[in-house]
Write a protein that holds these residues in place. Structure first.
Motif, mmCIF file in Angstrom:
data_model
loop_
_atom_site.group_PDB
_atom_site.id
_atom_site.type_symbol
_atom_site.label_atom_id
_atom_site.label_comp_id
_atom_site.label_asym_id
_atom_site.label_seq_id
_atom_site.Cartn_x
_atom_site.Cartn_y
_atom_site.Cartn_z
ATOM 1 N N LYS A 154 0.865 -1.182 0.000
ATOM 2 C CA LYS A 154 0.000 0.000 0.000
ATOM 3 C C LYS A 154 0.899 1.228 0.000
ATOM 4 C CE LYS A 154 -3.644 2.374 2.465
ATOM 5 N NZ LYS A 154 -4.337 2.509 3.728
ATOM 6 N N SER A 155 1.221 1.676 -1.200
ATOM 7 C CA SER A 155 2.158 2.789 -1.339
ATOM 8 C C SER A 155 1.497 4.043 -1.890
ATOM 9 C CB SER A 155 3.313 2.378 -2.255
ATOM 10 O OG SER A 155 2.813 1.998 -3.515
ATOM 11 N N ILE A 156 0.170 4.039 -1.919
ATOM 12 C CA ILE A 156 -0.538 5.225 -2.405
ATOM 13 C C ILE A 156 -1.430 5.749 -1.282
ATOM 14 C CG2 ILE A 156 -0.525 4.636 -4.851
ATOM 15 C CD1 ILE A 156 -3.310 3.486 -4.497
ATOM 16 N N ASN A 157 -1.604 7.039 -1.246
ATOM 17 C CA ASN A 157 -2.460 7.662 -0.240
ATOM 18 C C ASN A 157 -3.695 8.204 -0.930
ATOM 19 O OD1 ASN A 157 -0.703 7.259 1.986
ATOM 20 N ND2 ASN A 157 0.558 8.963 1.266
ATOM 21 N N LEU A 158 -4.833 7.692 -0.520
ATOM 22 C CA LEU A 158 -6.107 8.148 -1.084
ATOM 23 C C LEU A 158 -6.911 8.830 0.006
ATOM 24 C CD1 LEU A 158 -7.076 4.922 -3.072
ATOM 25 C CD2 LEU A 158 -6.033 6.998 -3.987
ATOM 26 N N ASP A 159 -7.578 9.918 -0.364
ATOM 27 C CA ASP A 159 -8.436 10.563 0.624
ATOM 28 C C ASP A 159 -9.720 9.743 0.783
ATOM 29 O OD1 ASP A 159 -10.304 11.376 -1.411
ATOM 30 O OD2 ASP A 159 -9.009 13.077 -1.858
ATOM 31 N N ASP A 160 -10.503 10.064 1.792
ATOM 32 C CA ASP A 160 -11.699 9.287 2.127
ATOM 33 C C ASP A 160 -12.703 9.226 0.986
ATOM 34 O OD1 ASP A 160 -10.702 8.662 4.588
ATOM 35 O OD2 ASP A 160 -11.747 10.295 5.650
ATOM 36 N N SER A 161 -12.842 10.317 0.222
ATOM 37 C CA SER A 161 -13.825 10.319 -0.867
ATOM 38 C C SER A 161 -13.422 9.333 -1.967
ATOM 39 C CB SER A 161 -13.997 11.730 -1.442
ATOM 40 O OG SER A 161 -12.807 12.158 -2.072
ATOM 41 N N LYS A 162 -12.139 9.254 -2.296
ATOM 42 C CA LYS A 162 -11.676 8.312 -3.317
ATOM 43 C C LYS A 162 -11.819 6.873 -2.832
ATOM 44 C CE LYS A 162 -8.517 11.429 -5.642
ATOM 45 N NZ LYS A 162 -7.136 11.791 -5.922
ATOM 46 N N ILE A 163 -11.542 6.652 -1.577
ATOM 47 C CA ILE A 163 -11.707 5.303 -1.014
ATOM 48 C C ILE A 163 -13.172 4.893 -1.083
ATOM 49 C CG2 ILE A 163 -11.581 3.944 1.125
ATOM 50 C CD1 ILE A 163 -9.036 5.545 1.801
ATOM 51 N N GLN A 164 -14.065 5.802 -0.764
ATOM 52 C CA GLN A 164 -15.498 5.504 -0.822
ATOM 53 C C GLN A 164 -15.948 5.206 -2.243
ATOM 54 O OE1 GLN A 164 -17.363 4.940 1.913
ATOM 55 N NE2 GLN A 164 -18.806 4.155 0.421
ATOM 56 N N LYS A 165 -15.426 5.957 -3.226
ATOM 57 C CA LYS A 165 -15.765 5.713 -4.617
ATOM 58 C C LYS A 165 -15.302 4.321 -5.053
ATOM 59 C CE LYS A 165 -15.689 10.515 -6.186
ATOM 60 N NZ LYS A 165 -14.965 11.517 -6.982
ATOM 61 N N ILE A 166 -14.116 3.940 -4.642
ATOM 62 C CA ILE A 166 -13.592 2.593 -4.989
ATOM 63 C C ILE A 166 -14.462 1.526 -4.331
ATOM 64 C CG2 ILE A 166 -11.649 1.007 -4.659
ATOM 65 C CD1 ILE A 166 -9.792 3.487 -4.934
ATOM 66 N N LYS A 167 -14.844 1.720 -3.090
ATOM 67 C CA LYS A 167 -15.710 0.745 -2.405
ATOM 68 C C LYS A 167 -17.036 0.610 -3.142
ATOM 69 C CE LYS A 167 -13.925 1.105 2.297
ATOM 70 N NZ LYS A 167 -14.233 1.517 3.690
ATOM 71 N N ASN A 168 -17.599 1.728 -3.578
ATOM 72 C CA ASN A 168 -18.885 1.694 -4.309
ATOM 73 C C ASN A 168 -18.754 0.946 -5.624
ATOM 74 O OD1 ASN A 168 -20.170 3.129 -2.262
ATOM 75 N ND2 ASN A 168 -19.901 5.109 -3.295
ATOM 76 N N ILE A 169 -17.647 1.139 -6.301
ATOM 77 C CA ILE A 169 -17.426 0.452 -7.583
ATOM 78 C C ILE A 169 -17.293 -1.045 -7.355
ATOM 79 C CG2 ILE A 169 -15.742 0.115 -9.441
ATOM 80 C CD1 ILE A 169 -15.173 3.151 -9.272
ATOM 81 N N LEU A 170 -16.638 -1.444 -6.297
ATOM 82 C CA LEU A 170 -16.378 -2.864 -6.036
ATOM 83 C C LEU A 170 -17.597 -3.611 -5.482
ATOM 84 C CD1 LEU A 170 -12.757 -2.659 -4.593
ATOM 85 C CD2 LEU A 170 -13.466 -3.360 -6.881
ATOM 86 N N LYS A 171 -18.633 -2.890 -5.089
ATOM 87 C CA LYS A 171 -19.834 -3.544 -4.535
ATOM 88 C C LYS A 171 -20.637 -4.227 -5.616
ATOM 89 C CE LYS A 171 -20.481 -0.801 -0.430
ATOM 90 N NZ LYS A 171 -21.327 0.085 0.314
#
Length: 159
Positions: free
Chosen positions: A142-159
């Motif tokens: 895990k070498s990248i830093n994502l803010d909370d909004s980007k993490i949430q977008k990725i979670k939504n895509i993966l659902k």
């Protein structure tokens, strides 16, 4: 002894003649691809001067291959460690890996097990006794830093 070990095909050596004629000389040595740990290389007329024979002897070099952070040699097999981040693992179809013969583009399998390296047949170390395989150890970091909004977008895509 080449600092980059197996990846260098040429290295510079410096030595001093010490017996009868003290001179500094810098020579370039081409190291064959099939040279192995413990092998000897002979450099004609680069050794000490013999007053009896009135000629220079041969300089004998012993090869000592060094592992580095990315490459290791085990028998005839060459092992490469590739670090990728989770997004690369998900998004990319191929990864670029270094190889002594030039970079390779390797397809990332659908199921990646980081405990089991990928194997490329006959791309390992080559000697007169055969050819080894090229193994790619994948380390996911895990070498990248994502803010909370980007993490949430990725979670939504993966659902």
């Amino acid at each position: 002894q080449a600092e980059d070990g197996i990846r260098d095909s040429e290295t510079w050596l410096e030595f001093r003649r010490v017996l009868f004629r003290s001179t500094d000389e810098k020579i370039q040595v081409s190291i064959p691809n099939n040279v192995d740990n413990g092998d000897f290389l002979r450099l004609a007329n680069k050794g000490d001067y013999s007053t009896k024979a009135k000629t220079y002897g041969d300089l004998i070099l012993k090869v000592n291959l060094l592992n580095d952070e990315k490459f290791q040699k085990m028998g005839l097999d060459l092992i490469y460690t590739k670090t990728i981040n989770p997004l690369e693992l998900i998004i990319e179809k191929n990864i670029e890996v270094e190889h002594p013969e030039g970079n390779l583009s390797i397809k990332i399998p659908d199921k990646v097990n980081t405990d089991k390296p990928l194997r490329i047949l006959n791309k390992g170390f080559k000697t007169n006794n055969g050819i080894g395989n090229f193994y790619i150890k994948i380390i996911v970091e895990k070498s990248i830093n994502l803010d909370d909004s980007k993490i949430q977008k990725i979670k939504n895509i993966l659902k």
